[in-house]
Scaffold this active site. Structure first.
Site, PDB file in Angstrom:
ATOM      1  N   SER A 144     105.421  54.413  26.386  1.00  0.00           N
ATOM      2  CA  SER A 144     104.838  55.080  27.541  1.00  0.00           C
ATOM      3  C   SER A 144     104.617  54.150  28.735  1.00  0.00           C
ATOM      4  O   SER A 144     103.623  54.289  29.449  1.00  0.00           O
ATOM      5  CB  SER A 144     103.541  55.812  27.150  1.00  0.00           C
ATOM      6  OG  SER A 144     103.826  56.813  26.192  1.00  0.00           O
ATOM      7  N   GLY A 166     106.529  57.895  23.584  1.00  0.00           N
ATOM      8  CA  GLY A 166     106.737  59.289  23.979  1.00  0.00           C
ATOM      9  C   GLY A 166     105.476  60.139  23.936  1.00  0.00           C
ATOM     10  O   GLY A 166     105.549  61.363  23.984  1.00  0.00           O
ATOM     11  N   LYS A 200     117.880  56.762  24.670  1.00  0.00           N
ATOM     12  CA  LYS A 200     117.858  57.575  23.448  1.00  0.00           C
ATOM     13  C   LYS A 200     119.015  58.592  23.519  1.00  0.00           C
ATOM     14  O   LYS A 200     120.069  58.270  24.074  1.00  0.00           O
ATOM     15  CB  LYS A 200     116.487  58.218  23.258  1.00  0.00           C
ATOM     16  CG  LYS A 200     115.375  57.144  23.323  1.00  0.00           C
ATOM     17  CD  LYS A 200     114.044  57.589  22.833  1.00  0.00           C
ATOM     18  CE  LYS A 200     113.048  56.431  22.961  1.00  0.00           C
ATOM     19  NZ  LYS A 200     111.720  56.729  22.460  1.00  0.00           N
ATOM     20  N   GLU A 233     112.304  54.788  15.703  1.00  0.00           N
ATOM     21  CA  GLU A 233     112.954  56.061  15.362  1.00  0.00           C
ATOM     22  C   GLU A 233     114.046  55.855  14.315  1.00  0.00           C
ATOM     23  O   GLU A 233     114.254  56.699  13.442  1.00  0.00           O
ATOM     24  CB  GLU A 233     113.493  56.718  16.652  1.00  0.00           C
ATOM     25  CG  GLU A 233     112.347  57.269  17.494  1.00  0.00           C
ATOM     26  CD  GLU A 233     112.584  57.300  18.991  1.00  0.00           C
ATOM     27  OE1 GLU A 233     113.746  57.224  19.441  1.00  0.00           O
ATOM     28  OE2 GLU A 233     111.579  57.403  19.732  1.00  0.00           O
ATOM     29  N   ASN A 247     115.913  52.507  27.422  1.00  0.00           N
ATOM     30  CA  ASN A 247     116.471  53.088  26.198  1.00  0.00           C
ATOM     31  C   ASN A 247     116.620  54.578  26.452  1.00  0.00           C
ATOM     32  O   ASN A 247     115.642  55.315  26.423  1.00  0.00           O
ATOM     33  CB  ASN A 247     115.528  52.814  25.017  1.00  0.00           C
ATOM     34  CG  ASN A 247     115.986  53.508  23.737  1.00  0.00           C
ATOM     35  OD1 ASN A 247     117.070  54.080  23.688  1.00  0.00           O
ATOM     36  ND2 ASN A 247     115.143  53.471  22.709  1.00  0.00           N
ATOM     37  N   GLU A 297     106.659  47.770  20.051  1.00  0.00           N
ATOM     38  CA  GLU A 297     106.529  49.184  20.403  1.00  0.00           C
ATOM     39  C   GLU A 297     105.614  49.870  19.391  1.00  0.00           C
ATOM     40  O   GLU A 297     106.070  50.290  18.319  1.00  0.00           O
ATOM     41  CB  GLU A 297     107.899  49.874  20.371  1.00  0.00           C
ATOM     42  CG  GLU A 297     108.877  49.342  21.385  1.00  0.00           C
ATOM     43  CD  GLU A 297     109.890  50.399  21.810  1.00  0.00           C
ATOM     44  OE1 GLU A 297     109.970  50.656  23.017  1.00  0.00           O
ATOM     45  OE2 GLU A 297     110.561  50.974  20.948  1.00  0.00           O
ATOM     46  N   HIS A 346     114.680  50.040  16.061  1.00  0.00           N
ATOM     47  CA  HIS A 346     113.774  50.943  16.785  1.00  0.00           C
ATOM     48  C   HIS A 346     112.998  51.790  15.777  1.00  0.00           C
ATOM     49  O   HIS A 346     113.546  52.180  14.735  1.00  0.00           O
ATOM     50  CB  HIS A 346     114.582  51.834  17.734  1.00  0.00           C
ATOM     51  CG  HIS A 346     113.689  52.587  18.680  1.00  0.00           C
ATOM     52  ND1 HIS A 346     113.018  53.712  18.300  1.00  0.00           N
ATOM     53  CD2 HIS A 346     113.327  52.326  19.956  1.00  0.00           C
ATOM     54  CE1 HIS A 346     112.278  54.139  19.329  1.00  0.00           C
ATOM     55  NE2 HIS A 346     112.461  53.311  20.354  1.00  0.00           N
TER      56      HIS A 346
HETATM   57  P1  13P Z   1     108.717  56.032  25.888  1.00  0.00           P
HETATM   58  O1  13P Z   1     108.770  55.057  27.066  1.00  0.00           O
HETATM   59  O2  13P Z   1     109.326  57.345  26.200  1.00  0.00           O
HETATM   60  O3  13P Z   1     107.336  56.101  25.322  1.00  0.00           O
HETATM   61  O4  13P Z   1     109.648  55.396  24.748  1.00  0.00           O
HETATM   62  C1  13P Z   1     109.487  54.077  24.385  1.00  0.00           C
HETATM   63  C2  13P Z   1     110.620  53.683  23.522  1.00  0.00           C
HETATM   64  O5  13P Z   1     110.740  54.134  22.390  1.00  0.00           O
HETATM   65  C3  13P Z   1     111.616  52.752  24.073  1.00  0.00           C
HETATM   66  O6  13P Z   1     112.454  52.266  23.069  1.00  0.00           O
END
Ligand code: 13P
Length: 251
Positions: free
Chosen positions: A212, A173, A11, A97, A9, A167, A95
């Site tokens: 992560s 992150g 982002k 976010e 992803n 997740e 997601h």
């Molecule tokens: P990270 O791997 O940067 O923690 O992000 C995970 C994520 O949100 C994947 O959709």
């Protein structure tokens, strides 16, 4: 037997020049991968580029969001049919976010899930609890609400051509990965909840872990019985990291 899937992803990261370099390295570095599929979910403007670079390769591509509507006066939105025009195989829906920053509730996410499948795409449905919710020991209730919204709207059979991603928000992150056992416990909870509707669907369902995941922890996560791969944020932007994670998913 479920195969493994590793989904990057990106982002809101990327650029025409750097995408090309990254994708070239990923294609080369994952050549000959067995028992695992790889996909990159990229920002909309790069779908055309990614399609032309990845079409001749073994890597799939997809998007990170989709409108729940088919068409109409929805300024700034992108429909599932538009994603299908770029031969996307996957699209992430729900997601954390999107849920936290753009107010998407579980019903909206379920509608996006339906829109994706309606255009022949495979939705990757994200679920996960915040740190506050984990500390309040309501993780399972939160996941159940997020999952049940899709099952109630669409029926359990809709999960057949879909992927789930657990997740935990506190692991995204932050560099704080869930331990393999913490992740496994939630994955088993999800699979059991689906099994209560249909054991066959539950057995075949790919459930990814995200939060992560890095080159140095992917193998131990993917070794857990109910973890069928990963949804990778930051590490999907670093070729060596992503390649190692894809390789860790091999059978
Ligand atoms: P990270 O791997 O940067 O923690 O992000 C995970 C994520 O949100 C994947 O959709």
């Amino acid at each position: 037997m479920r195969s493994k899937l590793v989904a990057g992803n990106w982002k809101m990261h990327g650029g025409i020049a750097q995408n090309r370099v990254l994708l070239d390295m990923i294609v080369t570095g994952t050549a000959g991968l067995r028992g695992a599929d790889c996909v990159v979910c990229v920002p909309y403007p790069y779908l055309s580029q990614v399609q032309s670079l990845l079409q001749p390769t073994h890597i799939f591509w997809g998007a990170q969001n989709v409108s729940q509507h088919d068409k109409g006066a929805y300024t700034g939105e992108v429909s599932a049919a538009m994603l299908a025009d770029f031969a996307c195989r996957y699209v992430i829906v729900g997601h954390s976010e999107r849920r936290a920053l753009y107010g998407e509730d579980s019903r909206t996410v379920a509608l996006k899930f339906r829109a994706a499948q309606g255009a022949g795409l495979t939705p990757i449905l994200c679920v996960g609890e915040t740190l506050e919710q984990r500390e309040a020991t309501v993780t399972e209730q939160v996941i159940a609400e997020q999952l049940d919204a899709a099952i109630e709207l669409l029926g359990v059979n809709a999960l057949v051509k879909s992927v789930l991603a657990y997740e935990p928000v506190w692991a995204i992150g932050t560099g704080k990965t869930a331990t393999p056992q913490q992740a496994q416990d939630v994955h088993a909870f999800i699979r059991n909840r689906v099994a209560a509707h249909d054991i066959g669907v539950a057995t075949e369902l790919q459930i990814l872990y995200g939060g992560s995941v890095k080159a140095n922890n992917a193998a131990e996560l993917f070794a857990m019985p109910d973890i069928d791969g990963g949804l990778i944020g930051g590490a999907s932007l670093v070729a060596d990291e992503f390649i190692t994670i894809c390789r860790a998913a091999q059978s």
